[in-house]
Motif scaffolding. Structure first.
Motif, mmCIF file in Angstrom:
data_model
loop_
_atom_site.group_PDB
_atom_site.id
_atom_site.type_symbol
_atom_site.label_atom_id
_atom_site.label_comp_id
_atom_site.label_asym_id
_atom_site.label_seq_id
_atom_site.Cartn_x
_atom_site.Cartn_y
_atom_site.Cartn_z
ATOM 1 N N GLY A 126 53.833 54.957 33.277
ATOM 2 C CA GLY A 126 53.958 55.472 34.628
ATOM 3 C C GLY A 126 53.137 54.747 35.662
ATOM 4 O O GLY A 126 53.235 55.040 36.842
ATOM 5 N N ASP A 127 52.333 53.802 35.262
ATOM 6 C CA ASP A 127 51.491 53.094 36.221
ATOM 7 C C ASP A 127 52.175 51.797 36.651
ATOM 8 O O ASP A 127 53.320 51.542 36.302
ATOM 9 C CB ASP A 127 50.111 52.823 35.609
ATOM 10 N N ILE A 130 51.057 46.756 32.787
ATOM 11 C CA ILE A 130 50.652 46.932 31.387
ATOM 12 C C ILE A 130 49.141 47.157 31.260
ATOM 13 O O ILE A 130 48.679 47.819 30.337
ATOM 14 C CB ILE A 130 51.136 45.737 30.532
ATOM 15 N N TYR A 131 48.358 46.643 32.211
ATOM 16 C CA TYR A 131 46.908 46.798 32.152
ATOM 17 C C TYR A 131 46.462 48.131 32.735
ATOM 18 O O TYR A 131 45.693 48.865 32.117
ATOM 19 C CB TYR A 131 46.208 45.628 32.862
ATOM 20 N N ALA A 132 46.931 48.458 33.927
ATOM 21 C CA ALA A 132 46.544 49.718 34.568
ATOM 22 C C ALA A 132 46.987 50.922 33.756
ATOM 23 O O ALA A 132 46.308 51.942 33.710
ATOM 24 C CB ALA A 132 47.123 49.797 35.986
ATOM 25 N N SER A 133 48.107 50.786 33.066
ATOM 26 C CA SER A 133 48.650 51.896 32.277
ATOM 27 C C SER A 133 47.917 52.083 30.953
ATOM 28 O O SER A 133 48.008 53.125 30.322
ATOM 29 C CB SER A 133 50.126 51.642 31.962
ATOM 30 N N GLY A 134 47.229 51.032 30.508
ATOM 31 C CA GLY A 134 46.625 51.068 29.178
ATOM 32 C C GLY A 134 47.591 50.625 28.100
ATOM 33 O O GLY A 134 47.250 50.593 26.920
ATOM 34 N N GLY A 135 48.802 50.265 28.496
ATOM 35 C CA GLY A 135 49.792 49.797 27.521
ATOM 36 C C GLY A 135 49.346 48.561 26.771
ATOM 37 O O GLY A 135 49.788 48.309 25.652
ATOM 38 N N TYR A 158 58.282 45.644 28.120
ATOM 39 C CA TYR A 158 57.551 46.768 28.710
ATOM 40 C C TYR A 158 57.752 46.785 30.215
ATOM 41 O O TYR A 158 58.048 45.760 30.832
ATOM 42 C CB TYR A 158 56.061 46.695 28.368
ATOM 43 N N GLY A 159 57.582 47.971 30.782
ATOM 44 C CA GLY A 159 57.714 48.095 32.219
ATOM 45 C C GLY A 159 57.471 49.505 32.692
ATOM 46 O O GLY A 159 57.396 50.448 31.898
ATOM 47 N N THR A 160 57.370 49.637 34.000
ATOM 48 C CA THR A 160 57.143 50.934 34.620
ATOM 49 C C THR A 160 58.425 51.756 34.567
ATOM 50 O O THR A 160 59.485 51.292 34.981
ATOM 51 C CB THR A 160 56.690 50.761 36.085
ATOM 52 N N ALA A 161 58.320 52.939 34.044
ATOM 53 C CA ALA A 161 59.441 53.884 33.974
ATOM 54 C C ALA A 161 58.834 55.249 33.703
ATOM 55 O O ALA A 161 58.629 55.625 32.556
ATOM 56 C CB ALA A 161 60.436 53.491 32.893
ATOM 57 N N GLU A 172 65.043 44.537 35.118
ATOM 58 C CA GLU A 172 64.219 43.559 34.404
ATOM 59 C C GLU A 172 63.816 44.100 33.024
ATOM 60 O O GLU A 172 63.844 43.375 32.024
ATOM 61 C CB GLU A 172 62.974 43.243 35.234
ATOM 62 N N LEU A 173 63.468 45.359 32.972
ATOM 63 C CA LEU A 173 63.099 45.992 31.698
ATOM 64 C C LEU A 173 64.292 46.058 30.754
ATOM 65 O O LEU A 173 64.184 45.714 29.572
ATOM 66 C CB LEU A 173 62.536 47.395 31.957
ATOM 67 N N VAL A 174 65.444 46.478 31.252
ATOM 68 C CA VAL A 174 66.650 46.564 30.425
ATOM 69 C C VAL A 174 67.010 45.184 29.874
ATOM 70 O O VAL A 174 67.323 45.036 28.684
ATOM 71 C CB VAL A 174 67.825 47.175 31.223
ATOM 72 N N THR A 175 66.921 44.169 30.708
ATOM 73 C CA THR A 175 67.223 42.805 30.262
ATOM 74 C C THR A 175 66.249 42.350 29.191
ATOM 75 O O THR A 175 66.643 41.735 28.195
ATOM 76 C CB THR A 175 67.184 41.826 31.462
ATOM 77 N N SER A 176 64.964 42.670 29.348
ATOM 78 C CA SER A 176 63.982 42.251 28.344
ATOM 79 C C SER A 176 64.187 42.982 27.013
ATOM 80 O O SER A 176 63.970 42.408 25.952
ATOM 81 C CB SER A 176 62.553 42.397 28.860
#
Length: 192
Positions: A126-127, A130-135, A158-161, A172-176
């Protein structure tokens, strides 16, 4: 027996990880690659109790017999594995952590259950990144696990969702995720 095991850990059936698991399965199907999707949040999987009976050879895979028995079989049969999870409090979900902890029992009996197999992971958060989210912690956890088990890393998507339906809007996320599914289908991956 499926070529690719898709292990989705989202507890929301209409959530973003679930949607992306469907995208991966769709891409694999288009390539005539058989996959098995398992939604661990819907399975009855008890946590590891640390009894070590699996390590002592007294309980094959685990002393606890629940839905994890079918997950063990799926790992043994699959040629590649894709993990999907929302990021909850700086790592992957507790549902996935519970299942991964129970892989200790499988490893005690079948050290090579993931050796040489392609593996990857999809994360949503949700952030803003990948860094801010902790992912990034989840990616590190996967990399360490893959290295220990001798898996070949196909990559990470990975991505914001955050809100339900956000992943569908994130092209971009769906493509990755599609690209990662293609790599898994071909068994492509590098040792960590």
């Amino acid at each position: 027996m499926a070529d690719v095991l898709i292990l989705n850990s989202s507890p929301r059936s209409g959530g973003n990880s679930s949607f992306l698991a469907g995208i991966a399965a769709e891409e694999l199907s288009r390539r005539n690659v058989e996959c098995l999707r398992m939604d661990v949040a819907k399975l009855r999987i008890a946590p590891c109790v640390g009894c070590d009976l699996c390590a002592e050879g007294k309980a094959k895979y685990c002393v606890t017999h629940d839905d994890m028995d079918s997950v063990y079989r799926a790992f043994l049969d699959a040629k590649a594995v894709l993990f999907l999870s929302p990021v909850y409090w700086f790592n992957y979900s507790s549902q996935l952590k519970t299942a991964i902890d129970r892989l200790y029992g499988l490893w005690n009996w079948e050290h090579d259950f993931l050796k040489g197999k392609a593996a990857g992971a999809v994360l949503v958060y949700g952030d803003v990144d990948i860094y801010a989210s902790g992912g990034i912690n989840a990616i590190s956890s996967f990399e360490h696990m893959f290295r220990f088990l001798g898996a070949r890393v196909s990559g990470f998507a990975y991505g914001t969702a955050n809100a339900e339906g956000d992943a569908e809007k994130n092209e971009e996320l769906v493509t990755s995720v599609r690209r990662l599914a293609v790599k898994l289908s071909a068994g492509k991956g590098a040792p960590v």
